[in-house]
Scaffold this motif. Structure first.
Motif: not given
Length: 204
Positions: A75-81, A116-121, A166-174
């Protein structure tokens, strides 16, 4: 002690469509903490699976008796890169403005799963442990958030590697914890552990 085990576990993998990777699956048995034996392997060509539906697969184990029953959904997943530092997804001011709008208070209840999402460098590591006989390591970095996992490339023969990714994750649980682990690539053997940090999302 079962020849017909049921695990009922779910795993999420980020699959990038420009890659032609196979999903490799291994089944192992464990007599005790020290002895393990491979019961069989199988492969799934993810590119051959239909999108946006759950595929029920019964896969015979290669060179061993038995089969593995699994459900796979592509399935397409938004926010991950994964991107280079110079093309950081949040570097564009107009994109930042769109994100601010998306997560403003009045839109809080529009999609309750979109936390939301988390971006990590991931910039670099310094003074790593030397895992090889030559006094060097071949380090790479793995980022895990919940059951999502992304990793950097390997920098060979270096104790001060620079990844600049740079990594971007969707957040599923705060309440999830970001775990960042550095490993030493060791050919066909399992990678060696070089160190780890854990960062609770609530502390960010």
């Amino acid at each position: 002690k079962s020849a017909n085990p049921q695990w009922r576990e779910q795993f999420d993998f980020h699959y990038f469509s420009d890659r032609k990777d196979m999903l490799d699956i291994e089944v192992w048995r464990k007599d005790n903490k020290k002895h393990e034996e491979l019961l069989g392997t199988c492969q799934v060509d993810v590119t051959a699976l239909p999108m946006k539906q759950t595929n029920c697969l019964e896969l015979p184990l290669e060179k061993h008796p038995g089969s593995l029953l699994m459900l796979i959904a592509v399935a397409p997943c938004t926010g991950v890169s994964i991107s280079d530092l110079c093309v950081c997804p949040l570097g564009d001011p107009s994109e930042r403005q769109q994100i601010s709008q998306r997560y403003c208070i009045k839109n809080s209840f529009r999609d309750l799963k979109d936390i939301g999402f988390l971006q990590v460098k991931v910039l670099k590591a310094v003074d790593l442990l030397a895992a090889d006989f030559a006094g060097k390591s071949d380090p790479f970095c793995v980022l895990e958030l919940g059951n999502d996992s992304l990793q950097t490339h390997t920098v060979y023969k270096n104790l001060n590697p620079e990844w600049n990714k740079v990594f971007t994750f969707p957040i599923k649980d705060i309440h999830d914890v970001l775990e960042v682990t550095v490993f030493d690539e060791d050919g066909d053997k399992p990678p060696d552990f070089l160190g780890k940090v854990a960062i609770p999302l609530l502390s960010v």
